[in-house]
Scaffold this active site. Structure first.
Site, PDB file in Angstrom:
ATOM      1  N   SER A  13       0.822  -1.215   0.000  1.00  0.00           N
ATOM      2  CA  SER A  13       0.000   0.000   0.000  1.00  0.00           C
ATOM      3  C   SER A  13       0.858   1.268   0.000  1.00  0.00           C
ATOM      4  CB  SER A  13      -0.978   0.001   1.176  1.00  0.00           C
ATOM      5  OG  SER A  13      -0.331   0.206   2.403  1.00  0.00           O
ATOM      6  N   ARG A  64      22.038 -15.175   1.285  1.00  0.00           N
ATOM      7  CA  ARG A  64      21.631 -13.770   1.226  1.00  0.00           C
ATOM      8  C   ARG A  64      22.512 -12.980   0.269  1.00  0.00           C
ATOM      9  NH1 ARG A  64      21.280  -9.661   6.388  1.00  0.00           N
ATOM     10  NH2 ARG A  64      23.526  -9.880   6.374  1.00  0.00           N
ATOM     11  N   MET A  89      10.517  -7.064   3.789  1.00  0.00           N
ATOM     12  CA  MET A  89      10.681  -7.840   5.015  1.00  0.00           C
ATOM     13  C   MET A  89      11.950  -8.686   4.970  1.00  0.00           C
ATOM     14  SD  MET A  89       8.229  -6.798   6.802  1.00  0.00           S
ATOM     15  CE  MET A  89       8.099  -7.956   8.152  1.00  0.00           C
ATOM     16  N   ASN A 106      13.737   4.058   4.333  1.00  0.00           N
ATOM     17  CA  ASN A 106      12.749   3.092   4.838  1.00  0.00           C
ATOM     18  C   ASN A 106      11.631   3.830   5.568  1.00  0.00           C
ATOM     19  OD1 ASN A 106      11.707   0.480   5.555  1.00  0.00           O
ATOM     20  ND2 ASN A 106      12.554   0.747   7.611  1.00  0.00           N
ATOM     21  N   HIS A 108       9.061   3.062   8.770  1.00  0.00           N
ATOM     22  CA  HIS A 108       8.900   2.117   9.880  1.00  0.00           C
ATOM     23  C   HIS A 108       7.702   2.553  10.724  1.00  0.00           C
ATOM     24  CE1 HIS A 108      10.103  -0.779  12.913  1.00  0.00           C
ATOM     25  NE2 HIS A 108       9.868   0.149  13.822  1.00  0.00           N
ATOM     26  N   ASP A 144      16.682  -0.407  11.633  1.00  0.00           N
ATOM     27  CA  ASP A 144      15.772   0.683  12.023  1.00  0.00           C
ATOM     28  C   ASP A 144      16.498   1.787  12.798  1.00  0.00           C
ATOM     29  OD1 ASP A 144      13.668  -0.739  10.852  1.00  0.00           O
ATOM     30  OD2 ASP A 144      13.174  -1.764  12.722  1.00  0.00           O
ATOM     31  N   GLU A 173       1.278   6.818   7.503  1.00  0.00           N
ATOM     32  CA  GLU A 173       2.386   6.430   6.621  1.00  0.00           C
ATOM     33  C   GLU A 173       2.135   6.903   5.201  1.00  0.00           C
ATOM     34  OE1 GLU A 173       3.927   2.428   6.824  1.00  0.00           O
ATOM     35  OE2 GLU A 173       3.006   2.124   8.773  1.00  0.00           O
TER      36      GLU A 173
HETATM   37  C1  GRF Z   1       4.177  -0.663   6.765  1.00  0.00           C
HETATM   38  O1  GRF Z   1       3.578  -0.569   8.025  1.00  0.00           O
HETATM   39  C2  GRF Z   1       5.614  -0.221   6.816  1.00  0.00           C
HETATM   40  O2  GRF Z   1       5.831   0.809   7.722  1.00  0.00           O
HETATM   41  C3  GRF Z   1       6.296  -1.464   7.287  1.00  0.00           C
HETATM   42  O3  GRF Z   1       5.637  -2.516   6.628  1.00  0.00           O
HETATM   43  C4  GRF Z   1       4.306  -2.115   6.330  1.00  0.00           C
HETATM   44  C5  GRF Z   1       4.120  -2.285   4.855  1.00  0.00           C
HETATM   45  O4  GRF Z   1       2.793  -2.079   4.463  1.00  0.00           O
HETATM   46  N1  GRF Z   1       7.714  -1.400   7.038  1.00  0.00           N
HETATM   47  P1  GRF Z   1       2.448  -1.967   2.926  1.00  0.00           P
HETATM   48  O5  GRF Z   1       2.978  -3.242   2.259  1.00  0.00           O
HETATM   49  O6  GRF Z   1       3.099  -0.749   2.381  1.00  0.00           O
HETATM   50  O7  GRF Z   1       0.954  -1.913   2.849  1.00  0.00           O
END
Ligand code: GRF
Length: 179
Positions: A13, A64, A89, A106, A108, A144, A173
């Protein structure tokens, strides 16, 4: 012209929100790549928008470092200046971060330096925090932990579930990351 690669692992999103904003500024910025380390809804959504997508599946690589080498190749081949993590992730190695030093950003879901890592909404509620929010920061090898660029906060004033709090932070966000 800013050329942006976005790395995702999930619903995407934030990536879609960035895509909306970038679409309105075609002379200033362009998303040149949306890459994922796993097959995910966000990758399908990006493709449906006509964005260039690439699945660099972690399971196709022995370790990795070979996975990150392929990811870096994709980013460089796309000619990206900036790498925006949006729900990516995986923890990036110091080698990868150094390769794109100062150019990886990033978002967070907490008010860093509070609540690094996962499950930030549940942890904020469990700790009885009254302030929570989101942070956009430069990525450094420590998780982070890089220099903070922007934060947006909200107040937890009432009993709310983790899902309700997560939804409120996600709206923050979506306003914060494009800014
Ligand atoms: C968000 O809460 C972001 O801050 C975190 O992972 C989530 C990702 O959500 N790192 P989306 O995939 O952007 O909907």
């Amino acid at each position: 012209m800013i050329r942006i690669a976005i790395l995702i692992s999930g619903r995407g999103s934030n990536m879609l929100r960035l895509a909306d904003v970038v679409a309105d500024m075609p002379d200033e910025a362009r998303i040149v790549l949306v890459a994922a380390n796993t097959n995910c809804d966000g990758l399908d959504s990006a493709a449906a928008r006509g964005l260039p997508t690439r699945l660099v599946d972690r399971r196709d690589f022995a370790d990795r470092s070979s996975h990150e080498a392929a990811l870096a190749d994709s980013i460089e081949a796309a000619g990206a200046d900036w790498v925006l993590l949006a729900g990516y992730m995986a923890i990036l190695s110091a080698d990868f971060v150094t390769k794109f030093q100062g150019r990886i950003i990033n978002i967070h879901p907490s008010l860093l330096p509070d609540l690094k890592g996962l499950d930030t909404h549940a942890r904020a509620l469990a700790a009885g925090h009254t302030q929570h929010g989101a942070t956009v920061h430069v990525v450094t090898p420590a998780l982070d932990d890089g220099p903070i660029l922007l934060q947006a906060a909200l107040t937890i004033t009432r009993a709310e579930t983790e899902a309700q709090l997560a939804a409120r932070v996600l709206r923050l966000e979506h306003a914060l990351y494009p800014f």
